[in-house]
Design a protein around this motif. Structure first.
Motif, short mmCIF file in Angstrom:
data_model
loop_
_atom_site.label_atom_id
_atom_site.label_comp_id
_atom_site.label_asym_id
_atom_site.label_seq_id
_atom_site.Cartn_x
_atom_site.Cartn_y
_atom_site.Cartn_z
N PHE A 148 0.14 6.98 -12.22
CA PHE A 148 -0.97 6.82 -11.30
C PHE A 148 -2.17 6.35 -12.12
O PHE A 148 -2.52 6.97 -13.13
CB PHE A 148 -1.31 8.14 -10.61
CG PHE A 148 -0.29 8.62 -9.65
CD1 PHE A 148 -0.13 8.02 -8.41
CD2 PHE A 148 0.52 9.69 -9.96
CE1 PHE A 148 0.82 8.47 -7.51
CE2 PHE A 148 1.48 10.15 -9.06
CZ PHE A 148 1.62 9.54 -7.84
N GLY A 149 -2.84 5.29 -11.70
CA GLY A 149 -4.01 4.79 -12.41
C GLY A 149 -3.61 3.88 -13.56
O GLY A 149 -2.51 3.96 -14.11
N ASN A 150 -4.51 2.99 -13.93
CA ASN A 150 -4.26 2.03 -15.01
C ASN A 150 -3.99 2.76 -16.32
O ASN A 150 -4.82 3.53 -16.79
CB ASN A 150 -5.48 1.11 -15.17
CG ASN A 150 -5.20 -0.07 -16.08
OD1 ASN A 150 -4.42 0.02 -17.03
ND2 ASN A 150 -5.85 -1.18 -15.81
N PRO A 151 -2.82 2.54 -16.97
CA PRO A 151 -2.50 3.24 -18.21
C PRO A 151 -3.46 2.95 -19.35
O PRO A 151 -3.51 3.71 -20.32
CB PRO A 151 -1.08 2.74 -18.55
CG PRO A 151 -0.52 2.29 -17.25
CD PRO A 151 -1.69 1.74 -16.48
N HIS A 152 -4.22 1.86 -19.26
CA HIS A 152 -5.20 1.56 -20.30
C HIS A 152 -6.48 2.37 -20.14
O HIS A 152 -7.38 2.27 -20.97
CB HIS A 152 -5.54 0.07 -20.28
CG HIS A 152 -4.41 -0.81 -20.76
ND1 HIS A 152 -3.57 -0.47 -21.79
CD2 HIS A 152 -3.99 -2.04 -20.34
CE1 HIS A 152 -2.70 -1.42 -22.00
NE2 HIS A 152 -2.92 -2.39 -21.13
N LEU A 177 0.86 -1.18 0.00
CA LEU A 177 0.00 0.00 0.00
C LEU A 177 0.90 1.23 0.00
O LEU A 177 1.77 1.38 0.86
CB LEU A 177 -0.91 0.01 1.23
CG LEU A 177 -2.00 1.07 1.26
CD1 LEU A 177 -3.03 0.80 0.19
CD2 LEU A 177 -2.67 1.11 2.63
N VAL A 178 0.71 2.10 -0.99
CA VAL A 178 1.54 3.29 -1.13
C VAL A 178 0.70 4.54 -0.90
O VAL A 178 -0.51 4.55 -1.16
CB VAL A 178 2.22 3.36 -2.51
CG1 VAL A 178 3.22 2.25 -2.69
CG2 VAL A 178 1.18 3.33 -3.62
N GLY A 179 1.33 5.58 -0.40
CA GLY A 179 0.62 6.84 -0.16
C GLY A 179 1.60 7.93 0.18
O GLY A 179 2.82 7.80 -0.03
N THR A 180 1.11 9.05 0.70
CA THR A 180 1.96 10.16 1.12
C THR A 180 1.60 10.58 2.53
O THR A 180 0.46 10.39 2.97
CB THR A 180 1.82 11.37 0.18
OG1 THR A 180 0.45 11.78 0.14
CG2 THR A 180 2.29 11.03 -1.23
N GLY A 216 1.97 -1.01 -6.88
CA GLY A 216 1.63 -0.41 -5.60
C GLY A 216 0.16 -0.03 -5.56
O GLY A 216 -0.37 0.53 -6.52
N VAL A 217 -0.52 -0.35 -4.47
CA VAL A 217 -1.95 -0.08 -4.35
C VAL A 217 -2.15 1.20 -3.55
O VAL A 217 -1.58 1.39 -2.48
CB VAL A 217 -2.66 -1.26 -3.64
CG1 VAL A 217 -4.16 -0.96 -3.50
CG2 VAL A 217 -2.44 -2.55 -4.41
N GLY A 218 -2.96 2.11 -4.09
CA GLY A 218 -3.29 3.35 -3.39
C GLY A 218 -4.65 3.25 -2.73
O GLY A 218 -5.27 2.18 -2.67
N GLY A 219 -5.15 4.38 -2.28
CA GLY A 219 -6.46 4.37 -1.64
C GLY A 219 -7.61 4.34 -2.63
O GLY A 219 -8.71 3.93 -2.28
N THR A 220 -7.36 4.76 -3.89
CA THR A 220 -8.39 4.78 -4.93
C THR A 220 -7.78 4.31 -6.25
O THR A 220 -6.55 4.16 -6.36
CB THR A 220 -8.95 6.20 -5.13
OG1 THR A 220 -7.89 7.06 -5.58
CG2 THR A 220 -9.52 6.76 -3.83
N ALA A 264 6.14 16.43 2.09
CA ALA A 264 5.35 15.22 1.78
C ALA A 264 6.30 14.07 1.46
O ALA A 264 7.09 14.15 0.53
CB ALA A 264 4.41 15.49 0.62
N TYR A 265 6.22 13.01 2.24
CA TYR A 265 7.02 11.81 2.02
C TYR A 265 6.15 10.70 1.44
O TYR A 265 4.99 10.56 1.80
CB TYR A 265 7.64 11.33 3.33
CG TYR A 265 8.80 12.16 3.81
CD1 TYR A 265 10.10 11.87 3.41
CD2 TYR A 265 8.61 13.23 4.68
CE1 TYR A 265 11.17 12.63 3.84
CE2 TYR A 265 9.67 14.00 5.12
CZ TYR A 265 10.96 13.69 4.70
OH TYR A 265 12.00 14.44 5.13
N GLU A 266 6.75 9.91 0.54
CA GLU A 266 6.05 8.72 0.05
C GLU A 266 6.17 7.63 1.10
O GLU A 266 7.24 7.39 1.65
CB GLU A 266 6.66 8.25 -1.27
CG GLU A 266 5.95 7.03 -1.85
CD GLU A 266 6.51 6.60 -3.19
OE1 GLU A 266 6.11 7.17 -4.21
OE2 GLU A 266 7.37 5.70 -3.19
N THR A 267 5.06 6.95 1.37
CA THR A 267 5.05 5.87 2.35
C THR A 267 4.69 4.55 1.67
O THR A 267 3.93 4.53 0.70
CB THR A 267 4.04 6.15 3.47
OG1 THR A 267 2.72 6.24 2.90
CG2 THR A 267 4.36 7.45 4.18
#
Length: 201
Positions: free
Chosen positions: A175-179, A19-22, A128-132, A34-37
């Motif tokens: 960020f997000g599916n390139p397709h 799970l990735v985020g900031t 990496g999975v984000g919140g949305t 802002a750090y990437e987590t």
């Protein structure tokens, strides 16, 4: 030559993903930064992984005796995967839907020369999975062409060479599916060709 076809199915009772985020951190020097987590989280319930693979290898001497030393080899893999993370259905990380390889090979025992020209393609890859959906991290699709050669000098001495990335290779993190139209670039890099030359005794 040969033709090969395989199917597989896997079901995971417990799986994990990244799970990735900031996170905003107050520092004395720069104020709020802002750090990437990144953290490992367990998925909800079970995950499934289904795949099919097709491969072939064919010597080209069947077409002409002048092609006796040449052969082609190819593979194609299709995978479908799905897991539940935070109430969202997502593909499993590091499992591209399409991957394929096509290689032209040459081997002549008399001259001691062999070489391979290989073309490789990989579909988009969730890492990496984000919140949305719009904050999930993907590597965009990639294609590259490589060349390797081996020349046997005698029973003890061999020269080897490799040229990788004969076509300019782009590595795009988005960020997000390139397709889908929701995707946007996060980081972009481009690599030209590079090679190695070796002498083995």
């Amino acid at each position: 030559g040969f033709l090969g076809f395989g199917l597989f199915y896997k079901r995971f009772k417990a799986f994990h993903t990244t799970l990735v985020g900031t996170e905003d951190v107050l520092t004395e020097e720069d104020g709020i930064v802002a750090y990437e987590t990144k953290r490992t989280v367990m998925g909800d319930g079970t995950a499934e992984y289904i795949g099919a693979e097709f491969s072939f290898n064919q010597r080209l001497g069947a077409l002409s005796s002048s092609l006796d030393d040449f052969s082609i080899y190819g593979t194609y893999n299709y995978t479908w995967s799905e897991g539940d993370v935070g109430g969202r259905k997502i593909p499993l990380t590091n499992s591209p839907k399409h991957t394929t390889n096509l290689s032209l090979m040459y081997e002549n025992a008399g001259s001691g020369t062999s070489f391979v020209v290989a073309a490789n393609y990989r579909d988009v890859l969730l890492f990496g999975v984000g919140g949305t959906d719009t904050s999930d991290r993907y590597f965009d699709q990639e294609f590259h062409l490589d060349f390797s050669v081996v020349q046997k000098i005698n029973d003890k001495l061999t020269v080897t060479g490799q040229l990788n990335g004969l076509t300019a290779r782009q590595e795009r993190e988005v960020f997000g599916n390139p397709h889908k139209s929701i995707s946007r670039i996060q980081q972009w890099e481009e690599y030209g060709p590079y090679g190695t030359l070796g002498l083995q005794y």
